[in-house]
Scaffold this active site. Structure first.
Site, PDB file in Angstrom:
ATOM      1  N   CYS A  74       6.179  -0.076   7.171  1.00  0.00           N
ATOM      2  CA  CYS A  74       5.792   1.098   6.383  1.00  0.00           C
ATOM      3  C   CYS A  74       6.943   1.465   5.464  1.00  0.00           C
ATOM      4  O   CYS A  74       8.100   1.474   5.889  1.00  0.00           O
ATOM      5  CB  CYS A  74       5.476   2.256   7.329  1.00  0.00           C
ATOM      6  N   LEU A  75       6.616   1.762   4.203  1.00  0.00           N
ATOM      7  CA  LEU A  75       7.666   2.135   3.252  1.00  0.00           C
ATOM      8  C   LEU A  75       8.364   3.422   3.671  1.00  0.00           C
ATOM      9  O   LEU A  75       9.494   3.678   3.242  1.00  0.00           O
ATOM     10  CB  LEU A  75       7.072   2.286   1.845  1.00  0.00           C
ATOM     11  N   GLY A 118       0.830  -1.191   0.000  1.00  0.00           N
ATOM     12  CA  GLY A 118       0.000   0.000   0.000  1.00  0.00           C
ATOM     13  C   GLY A 118       0.863   1.237   0.000  1.00  0.00           C
ATOM     14  O   GLY A 118       2.035   1.197   0.388  1.00  0.00           O
ATOM     15  N   HIS A 142      -2.394   7.422   7.107  1.00  0.00           N
ATOM     16  CA  HIS A 142      -1.449   8.353   6.471  1.00  0.00           C
ATOM     17  C   HIS A 142      -2.155   9.634   6.022  1.00  0.00           C
ATOM     18  O   HIS A 142      -1.557  10.707   6.035  1.00  0.00           O
ATOM     19  CB  HIS A 142      -0.810   7.704   5.230  1.00  0.00           C
ATOM     20  N   GLN A 146       3.007   9.997   1.182  1.00  0.00           N
ATOM     21  CA  GLN A 146       4.304   9.296   1.161  1.00  0.00           C
ATOM     22  C   GLN A 146       5.134   9.667  -0.062  1.00  0.00           C
ATOM     23  O   GLN A 146       6.341   9.430  -0.079  1.00  0.00           O
ATOM     24  CB  GLN A 146       4.101   7.777   1.212  1.00  0.00           C
ATOM     25  N   HIS A 175      -3.951   1.179   7.696  1.00  0.00           N
ATOM     26  CA  HIS A 175      -2.628   1.806   7.723  1.00  0.00           C
ATOM     27  C   HIS A 175      -2.571   2.984   6.738  1.00  0.00           C
ATOM     28  O   HIS A 175      -2.131   4.079   7.089  1.00  0.00           O
ATOM     29  CB  HIS A 175      -1.582   0.740   7.371  1.00  0.00           C
ATOM     30  N   GLU A 176      -3.058   2.757   5.515  1.00  0.00           N
ATOM     31  CA  GLU A 176      -2.990   3.809   4.493  1.00  0.00           C
ATOM     32  C   GLU A 176      -3.907   4.975   4.828  1.00  0.00           C
ATOM     33  O   GLU A 176      -3.561   6.131   4.619  1.00  0.00           O
ATOM     34  CB  GLU A 176      -3.320   3.249   3.108  1.00  0.00           C
TER      35      GLU A 176
HETATM   36 ZN    ZN Z   1       2.884   3.491   5.700  1.00  0.00          ZN
END
Ligand code: ZN
Length: 160
Positions: free
Chosen positions: A88-89, A46, A134, A51, A130-131
């Protein structure tokens, strides 16, 4: 299409709230395509627009079934609980234990700005929660139970 630079924790943009998308523009279409490409390139499940430095309420998710694009998403139903590792990226090389709903239903717009509903269970429910966090400037570290751990090989981890 292009791979965009993923912002990492410490970047102020990751703490900011995103704005609703009012209309689909060629620029936003390109953003959605780039977000998908960037997510796949980073082996993520995701990615949210902030991000890649854009404060719009857009997320992409793919837990290995199909790419899902959610614009202006909101959770309209949830149930159950799951507790497990999350990454998380924007926080590369780390994981931590987070409890999320086991099931969520999301109302959103698709990339054509048509209303859709998406149901997710297990990993998909986790990725969606999670997304969506953000979009409100919330990183999963806020929910972590215990401490963040290092991962040896981040390619093998599912990061969002
Ligand atoms: Zn993330």
């Amino acid at each position: 299409m292009a791979i965009r630079k993923i912002r990492e924790m410490g970047d102020k943009i990751l703490t900011m709230s995103c704005k609703e998308v009012k209309e689909m523009t060629p620029r936003l279409k390109e953003l959605v395509e780039d977000m998908l490409e960037t997510m796949y390139d980073a082996y993520g499940v995701g990615l949210a627009a902030p991000q890649v430095g854009v404060l719009k309420r857009i997320v992409v998710v793919d837990v290995g079934e199909e790419p899902i694009v959610l614009i202006n998403p909101r959770i309209v139903d949830k149930s159950g609980e799951q507790t497990g590792d999350e990454g998380c990226l924007s926080i590369p090389g780390k994981v931590g234990v987070v409890t999320r709903p086991q099931y969520v239903k999301v109302a959103a717009l698709n990339k054509h700005m048509e209303p859709i509903e998406v149901e997710g269970r297990d990993l998909l429910a986790r990725a969606i929660c999670h997304e969506l966090d953000h979009l409100d400037g919330v990183l999963y570290v806020k929910h972590v139970e215990g401490t963040l751990r290092n991962v040896e090989s981040k390619e093998e981890e599912e990061e969002a």
